[in-house]
Design an enzyme around this catalytic site. Structure first.
Site, PDB file in Angstrom:
ATOM      1  CE  LYS A  92      79.885  39.287  28.294  1.00  0.00           C
ATOM      2  NZ  LYS A  92      80.100  37.827  28.160  1.00  0.00           N
ATOM      3  CB  SER A 167      83.733  37.631  26.480  1.00  0.00           C
ATOM      4  OG  SER A 167      82.456  37.124  26.872  1.00  0.00           O
ATOM      5  CB  SER A 191      82.230  34.482  28.554  1.00  0.00           C
ATOM      6  OG  SER A 191      83.103  34.484  27.461  1.00  0.00           O
TER       7      SER A 191
HETATM    8  N1  GLN Z   1      86.582  32.464  25.222  1.00  0.00           N
HETATM    9  C1  GLN Z   1      85.594  31.789  24.458  1.00  0.00           C
HETATM   10  C2  GLN Z   1      85.506  32.420  23.080  1.00  0.00           C
HETATM   11  O1  GLN Z   1      86.264  33.254  22.796  1.00  0.00           O
HETATM   12  C3  GLN Z   1      84.264  31.828  25.155  1.00  0.00           C
HETATM   13  C4  GLN Z   1      83.564  33.114  25.009  1.00  0.00           C
HETATM   14  C5  GLN Z   1      82.221  33.154  25.687  1.00  0.00           C
HETATM   15  O2  GLN Z   1      81.889  32.305  26.503  1.00  0.00           O
HETATM   16  N2  GLN Z   1      81.449  34.149  25.321  1.00  0.00           N
HETATM   17  O3  GLN Z   1      84.698  32.083  22.286  1.00  0.00           O
END
Ligand code: GLN
Length: 516
Positions: A92, A167, A191
């Site tokens: 990532k 994400s 994410s």
């Molecule tokens: N979808 C969640 C957010 O937008 C989690 C994102 C994440 O775990 N990086 O914050």
């Protein structure tokens, strides 16, 4: 998993990309294949499917083949190598790497090549794991669809019109498209697990502090956690052991032996869960959940019972408030963390023409460098932390965080693990939730409590929803420092599900030979 199905395209190099990491590890160890062959096969696959999938922001063919060559050399010379030496991986783009740019999916960091390796990248290299490239993500890891990337959306290999989650959608899409057998994600609110669920892959959020955050570009430091992704529970376990463990460079890193997750996955695969107490979280089902998700969850609970687990219903009354608390805590921490992107220290600088003041340059840069969601979070967080509102918002959210942790503590007095669906719905269509932040935030309804408490949690494939034929995930949650429980239960469930379905779910992903 019997994943040697080579599909219509047949054997040879393509077949290598259908193998799991543990299968590749065995063939590399026996000398049946070389790391260079394995890496080349994956790079070719990346080239063939990337026009349709768009999982990667950066692929480094030369460096990857070089790393593979080194792994082959080390093995040939009889040097002790990790079992995963020579196995390719997708990283990532939120982890710093000295040989590739690290953009976090943001224009703010476009082209930025960090001066140091993150601990995760360094440990992967030490183990001889071959980093193929950096994967797409929502800007600074804020989002649930990967649509917030400044560099375009990633497409879900199960249906190219749909999102791969976020994400870390790039990492999960790369696994589901057979571009890499292993990937690394980060999980601040879901994410790793949410993209895993909607792409039919496995994703693990280790206990907070289990994997070093050094060189992981910070979003919300008290929640951010790197973790392993794979197509099988065993693969995730093997990767977990490579990246986990104490790191003096991260003050929140746990100074304790790495949990024996590979052994736990192997034990679990034997399919005996007698003596394991499983709690079904009452609050995570019913209204707002897609029918196919609920059906799959019911079947999963039956399967766990058949495997010998003692299943009871458990109530966690404060989980209902977790999402609200998260969307105050995470933006608050992000508003402070992202202050470092000031046009002076990293990446983008706009309007520095000698006529403008430093403040004007900073504000122009931040206006043009950040996308809409990142700006929304910075504003929300700045407001929540501001004098006069701090107690009502940030302070209140921290109290909820404590109550969520107490719910977990009470539940884990009665059970060893908790289970729930990973997400309320399957993958949604690209664009469908883009203008509705609340709908987007709801994708993490079930995953956020484990982040708030710092616990360990996993998503494991749990079949396809009848109404849309898309993957569903089962979430398994364990107490902090008990990551091995996830792997034991996850592997048992995976084996039973594969046996009942006549094969691994991922082998049913549509072939992607034809670029769109
Ligand atoms: N979808 C969640 C957010 O937008 C989690 C994102 C994440 O775990 N990086 O914050």
């Amino acid at each position: 998993m019997t994943s040697t199905t080579s599909g219509p395209e047949g054997g040879g190099a393509t077949e290598l990309t259908r193998l799991t990491a543990s299968e590749l590890a065995a063939r590399l160890a026996s000398g049946e294949v070389s790391a260079v062959e394995v890496t080349r096969a994956h790079l070719d696959r990346v080239e063939a499917v990337e026009p349709a999938v768009g999982a990667f922001l950066h692929v480094d063919r030369r460096e990857a083949l070089e790393a593979a060559r080194r792994a082959d050399e080390d093995r040939a010379a009889g040097r002790a190598v990790s079992p995963l030496a020579g196995v390719p991986l997708a990283l990532k783009d939120v982890f710093t790497t000295t040989d590739m740019p690290t953009t976090c999916g943001s224009k703010m960091l476009e082209g930025w090549v960090p001066p140091y390796d993150s601990t995760v990248a360094a440990r992967l290299r030490e183990a001889g794991v071959v980093i193929l490239g950096k994967t797409n993500m929502d800007e600074f890891a804020m989002g649930s669809s990967t649509e917030n990337s400044a560099f375009g959306a990633t497409h879900n290999p199960w249906d190219l019109e749909r999102v791969p989650g976020g994400s870390g959608g790039g990492s999960s899409a790369a696994l589901a498209a057979f571009e890499a057998p292993l990937a690394i994600g980060t999980d601040t609110g879901g994410s790793i697990r949410q993209p895993a669920a909607v792409t039919g892959t496995v994703g693990v959020k280790p206990t907070y502090g289990g994997v070093s955050r050094y060189g992981l570009v910070a979003f919300s430091s008290s929640l951010d956690q790197g973790g392993p992704c794979g197509r099988t529970v065993l693969d995730a376990a093997m990767l977990h052991e490579v990246i986990a463990g104490h790191d003096p460079m991260d003050s929140t890193s746990i100074d304790a032996p790495v949990p024996g997750v590979t052994a736990a996955a192997k034990e679990g695969a034997a399919g005996d869960l007698r003596g394991v107490r499983v709690g079904v979280v009452r609050e995570f089902s019913g209204e707002g959940y897609q029918r196919g998700v609920l059906d799959s969850f019911r079947t999963a609970v039956e399967t766990l019972t058949e495997l010998g687990a003692e299943v009871v219903e458990v109530s966690c009354p404060h989980f209902e408030y977790a999402l609200g608390a998260y969307y105050l805590i995470a933006p608050s921490e992000c508003s402070s963390n992202l202050a470092r992107f000031d046009a002076m220290r990293y990446g983008l600088r706009v309007g520095d023409d000698g006529d403008r003041s430093t403040e004007e340059v900073m504000s122009l840069t931040r206006e043009q460098g950040f996308g809409a969601e990142v700006k929304r979070r910075i504003m929300l967080g700045t407001y929540a932390l501001s004098s006069g509102y701090y107690d009502a918002y940030y302070g209140q959210a921290q109290k909820v965080r404590t109550l969520v942790s107490r719910d977990f503590a009470a539940a884990f007095e009665r059970v060893d693990v908790l289970v729930s669906p990973t997400t309320p719905t399957t993958a949604f269509r690209i664009g469908e939730r883009a203008d509705d932040p609340m709908a987007m935030y709801l994708a993490d309804l079930c995953t956020i409590p484990s982040n708030l408490a710092g616990n360990a949690a996993m998503s494991v494939p749990s079949g396809l929803a009848a109404e849309d034929g898309l993957p569903v995930g089962l979430q398994i949650m364990a107490p902090a420092m008990a990551d091995e429980r996830l792997y034991r239960v996850g592997a048992a469930y995976e084996a039973a599900r594969n046996a009942a379905a006549g094969g691994a779910l991922i082998d049913r992903v549509p072939q992607l030979e034809v670029a769109r």
